[in-house]
Design a protein around this motif. Structure first.
Motif, mmCIF file in Angstrom:
data_model
loop_
_atom_site.group_PDB
_atom_site.id
_atom_site.type_symbol
_atom_site.label_atom_id
_atom_site.label_comp_id
_atom_site.label_asym_id
_atom_site.label_seq_id
_atom_site.Cartn_x
_atom_site.Cartn_y
_atom_site.Cartn_z
ATOM 1 N N LYS A 17 0.843 -1.193 0.000
ATOM 2 C CA LYS A 17 0.000 0.000 0.000
ATOM 3 C C LYS A 17 0.882 1.248 0.000
ATOM 4 O O LYS A 17 1.928 1.290 0.624
ATOM 5 C CB LYS A 17 -0.907 0.003 1.235
ATOM 6 N N ASP A 18 0.402 2.251 -0.714
ATOM 7 C CA ASP A 18 1.175 3.486 -0.820
ATOM 8 C C ASP A 18 0.356 4.670 -0.342
ATOM 9 O O ASP A 18 -0.843 4.778 -0.660
ATOM 10 C CB ASP A 18 1.606 3.733 -2.272
ATOM 11 N N ASN A 19 1.011 5.524 0.410
ATOM 12 C CA ASN A 19 0.440 6.824 0.727
ATOM 13 C C ASN A 19 0.928 7.773 -0.374
ATOM 14 O O ASN A 19 2.123 8.012 -0.490
ATOM 15 C CB ASN A 19 0.929 7.270 2.103
ATOM 16 N N PRO A 20 0.028 8.317 -1.202
ATOM 17 C CA PRO A 20 0.483 9.187 -2.300
ATOM 18 C C PRO A 20 1.303 10.374 -1.805
ATOM 19 O O PRO A 20 2.172 10.876 -2.518
ATOM 20 C CB PRO A 20 -0.818 9.635 -2.971
ATOM 21 N N TYR A 21 1.038 10.786 -0.562
ATOM 22 C CA TYR A 21 1.792 11.919 -0.012
ATOM 23 C C TYR A 21 3.245 11.536 0.273
ATOM 24 O O TYR A 21 4.120 12.395 0.289
ATOM 25 C CB TYR A 21 1.122 12.440 1.265
ATOM 26 N N ARG A 22 3.491 10.238 0.498
ATOM 27 C CA ARG A 22 4.878 9.796 0.710
ATOM 28 C C ARG A 22 5.685 9.992 -0.568
ATOM 29 O O ARG A 22 6.821 10.482 -0.544
ATOM 30 C CB ARG A 22 4.891 8.311 1.119
ATOM 31 N N ILE A 23 5.084 9.608 -1.699
ATOM 32 C CA ILE A 23 5.756 9.770 -2.985
ATOM 33 C C ILE A 23 5.876 11.251 -3.344
ATOM 34 O O ILE A 23 6.922 11.718 -3.805
ATOM 35 C CB ILE A 23 4.992 9.005 -4.079
ATOM 36 N N TYR A 56 15.401 9.556 3.207
ATOM 37 C CA TYR A 56 13.942 9.432 3.212
ATOM 38 C C TYR A 56 13.477 8.024 2.823
ATOM 39 O O TYR A 56 12.353 7.629 3.132
ATOM 40 C CB TYR A 56 13.365 10.462 2.238
ATOM 41 N N VAL A 57 14.337 7.256 2.162
ATOM 42 C CA VAL A 57 13.988 5.875 1.775
ATOM 43 C C VAL A 57 13.607 5.060 3.005
ATOM 44 O O VAL A 57 12.830 4.098 2.914
ATOM 45 C CB VAL A 57 15.180 5.218 1.032
ATOM 46 N N TYR A 58 14.118 5.446 4.172
ATOM 47 C CA TYR A 58 13.879 4.679 5.391
ATOM 48 C C TYR A 58 12.574 5.067 6.097
ATOM 49 O O TYR A 58 12.308 4.606 7.204
ATOM 50 C CB TYR A 58 15.054 4.869 6.356
ATOM 51 N N TYR A 59 11.776 5.900 5.465
ATOM 52 C CA TYR A 59 10.502 6.302 6.077
ATOM 53 C C TYR A 59 9.604 5.096 6.302
ATOM 54 O O TYR A 59 9.485 4.219 5.448
ATOM 55 C CB TYR A 59 9.772 7.317 5.195
ATOM 56 N N GLN A 60 8.958 5.086 7.459
ATOM 57 C CA GLN A 60 7.988 4.041 7.777
ATOM 58 C C GLN A 60 6.922 4.674 8.653
ATOM 59 O O GLN A 60 7.204 5.578 9.460
ATOM 60 C CB GLN A 60 8.665 2.882 8.518
ATOM 61 N N ASN A 61 5.692 4.216 8.513
ATOM 62 C CA ASN A 61 4.593 4.790 9.284
ATOM 63 C C ASN A 61 4.642 4.305 10.734
ATOM 64 O O ASN A 61 3.977 3.343 11.115
ATOM 65 C CB ASN A 61 3.243 4.435 8.655
ATOM 66 N N LEU A 62 5.454 4.990 11.533
ATOM 67 C CA LEU A 62 5.574 4.688 12.958
ATOM 68 C C LEU A 62 4.928 5.804 13.772
ATOM 69 O O LEU A 62 4.548 6.850 13.231
ATOM 70 C CB LEU A 62 7.057 4.580 13.353
ATOM 71 N N GLN A 63 4.812 5.575 15.055
ATOM 72 C CA GLN A 63 4.412 6.655 15.957
ATOM 73 C C GLN A 63 5.408 7.808 15.799
ATOM 74 O O GLN A 63 6.603 7.571 15.626
ATOM 75 C CB GLN A 63 4.407 6.167 17.404
ATOM 76 N N PRO A 64 4.923 9.073 15.807
ATOM 77 C CA PRO A 64 5.809 10.220 15.546
ATOM 78 C C PRO A 64 7.111 10.205 16.334
ATOM 79 O O PRO A 64 8.189 10.466 15.773
ATOM 80 C CB PRO A 64 4.945 11.425 15.925
ATOM 81 N N MET A 159 8.434 13.560 8.829
ATOM 82 C CA MET A 159 7.540 13.918 9.928
ATOM 83 C C MET A 159 6.245 14.550 9.405
ATOM 84 O O MET A 159 5.165 14.337 9.972
ATOM 85 C CB MET A 159 8.243 14.877 10.890
ATOM 86 N N ILE A 160 6.347 15.330 8.323
ATOM 87 C CA ILE A 160 5.147 15.937 7.727
ATOM 88 C C ILE A 160 4.276 14.854 7.084
ATOM 89 O O ILE A 160 3.052 14.830 7.267
ATOM 90 C CB ILE A 160 5.540 17.001 6.680
ATOM 91 N N VAL A 161 4.906 13.953 6.331
ATOM 92 C CA VAL A 161 4.164 12.900 5.636
ATOM 93 C C VAL A 161 3.462 11.982 6.634
ATOM 94 O O VAL A 161 2.346 11.511 6.383
ATOM 95 C CB VAL A 161 5.109 12.087 4.722
ATOM 96 N N GLN A 162 4.090 11.732 7.785
ATOM 97 C CA GLN A 162 3.486 10.850 8.791
ATOM 98 C C GLN A 162 2.109 11.369 9.233
ATOM 99 O O GLN A 162 1.205 10.586 9.517
ATOM 100 C CB GLN A 162 4.423 10.709 9.996
ATOM 101 N N ARG A 163 1.947 12.677 9.225
ATOM 102 C CA ARG A 163 0.675 13.278 9.636
ATOM 103 C C ARG A 163 -0.428 13.073 8.598
ATOM 104 O O ARG A 163 -1.608 13.274 8.889
ATOM 105 C CB ARG A 163 0.857 14.775 9.901
ATOM 106 N N THR A 164 -0.036 12.694 7.375
ATOM 107 C CA THR A 164 -1.037 12.476 6.327
ATOM 108 C C THR A 164 -1.495 11.025 6.260
ATOM 109 O O THR A 164 -2.392 10.703 5.472
ATOM 110 C CB THR A 164 -0.462 12.872 4.949
#
Length: 352
Positions: A17-23, A56-64, A159-164
């Motif tokens: 699954k992709d968050n379009p805001y991540r891309i 940024y490649v290491y981004y993951q949807n974790l708790q802030p 951090m901004i993308v995590q909020r989306t």
């Protein structure tokens, strides 16, 4: 080669699954780096800050809080690798020691913290790419700041993308545990990291001993294969890397055949980055197709990077590095199995 291996090579993960805001976040942030450097007529800033954005490649949807801690740790490792890489040309035979040390530390941290693929790969890649830059010692602090700008922008973007995210951030699998506690739970991590760094030390030393030009690609190609858990997974990753590299280098050759303006190159880099973000999580082979021309384009706009016959060295380096990584990884797996067997036999004898 079995049919099962081929199936895994071309398997496409439709469930990713992709968050379009991540891309969108990575494209906008790298665009800021590239356009700013272009407007300043400073393509060193454009290239180095964009390479720093690879954090940024290491981004993951974790708790802030967990995400910030992870990104800061990875960012610090990237900056350290970049700085030490800048020093390598001034102390040529330090390369095996520096890269092996960075590899051991990065591998240990990523394994203990249960960070997903790409693991230590990008930290080591940054170190090796930086080692190819012909910088005077007086220029290193300034160039390190260019790189750090990209790392900082990657952390802010994450951090901004995590909020989306629509789904709530997951709790880090390691929680608030210290490195000591994690090492106690996974004692094999230290041995694994030492083997990992040792194999890379040998690969770098051999490339220096035989005066192999542009050994960056050999090192970078060995790392993702060495990170795979089994010999079968290593074989799959090697095949994916070689096929993807070959197709990617063909696209890069088409790009190099035309003398394109920097503005066009910037647009192509951002398109390749978008493709990388979309496909890497679905099939590694497809991700490789996009990363090859992207990296080559980044290197061509970064004046301080010295590469001769970039396409040939890139593909041959990937082929040789993949083979050495597969061999080294297989030997590591065999050695670790024998070690575990010996440990269990000794333990049983002590009980008896």
């Amino acid at each position: 080669m079995t049919l099962e291996v081929l199936r895994e090579v071309f398997a496409f993960n439709r469930e990713a699954k992709d968050n379009p805001y991540r891309i969108l976040g990575t494209v906008i942030s790298k665009g800021i780096c590239l356009v700013t450097g272009f407007l300043m007529d400073n393509m060193l800033f454009a290239g180095l800050s964009t390479i720093g954005m690879m954090t940024y490649v290491y981004y993951q949807n974790l708790q802030p809080r967990d995400l910030f801690r992870r990104m800061m740790t990875i960012g610090a490792a990237m900056i350290l690798g970049n700085y030490l890489g800048f020093l390598i040309p001034h102390f040529p035979w330090s390369e095996p020691i520096i890269i092996a040390t960075i590899a051991i530390i990065a591998r240990l941290i990523f394994r203990l913290r249960k960070s997903p693929i790409p693991g230590a790969m990008f930290v080591i890649m940054i170190t090796t790419i930086s080692s190819r830059m012909a910088l005077g010692l007086h220029m290193i602090p300034k160039m390190s700041l260019y790189f750090a700008f990209g790392v900082g922008l990657a952390i802010v973007t994450a951090m901004i993308v995590q909020r989306t995210e629509k789904e709530p951030g997951v709790i880090s699998p390691t929680g608030g545990k210290s490195t000591k506690e994690l090492l106690y739970e996974d004692p094999g991590a230290l041995i694994d990291s030492l083997f990992f760094g040792g194999i890379l030390f040998i690969i770098v030393y051999i490339s220096r001993l035989f005066n192999i030009e542009n050994n960056t690609w050999i090192i970078v190609s060995a790392v993702p294969i060495l990170q795979m858990p089994t010999s079968k997974a290593m074989l799959v990753r090697q095949i994916q890397r070689v096929i993807g590299a070959l197709i990617g280098v063909v696209f890069a050759a088409v790009y190099l055949a035309f003398d394109l303006r920097p503005a066009v190159t910037i647009g192509l880099i951002l398109l390749c980055d978008m493709g990388l973000e979309i496909f890497l999580r679905r099939n590694y082979l497809l991700g490789m197709i996009f990363i090859q021309p992207m990296v080559i384009m980044l290197l061509t706009i970064t004046p301080a990077v010295k590469y001769e016959s970039i396409l040939t060295s890139r593909f041959l380096g990937i082929l040789l590095g993949s083979l050495l990584g597969l061999l080294g990884g297989h030997l590591t797996n065999v050695a670790l199995k024998f070690h575990q067997r010996a440990y269990h036999l000794e333990e049983r004898e002590l009980k008896d």
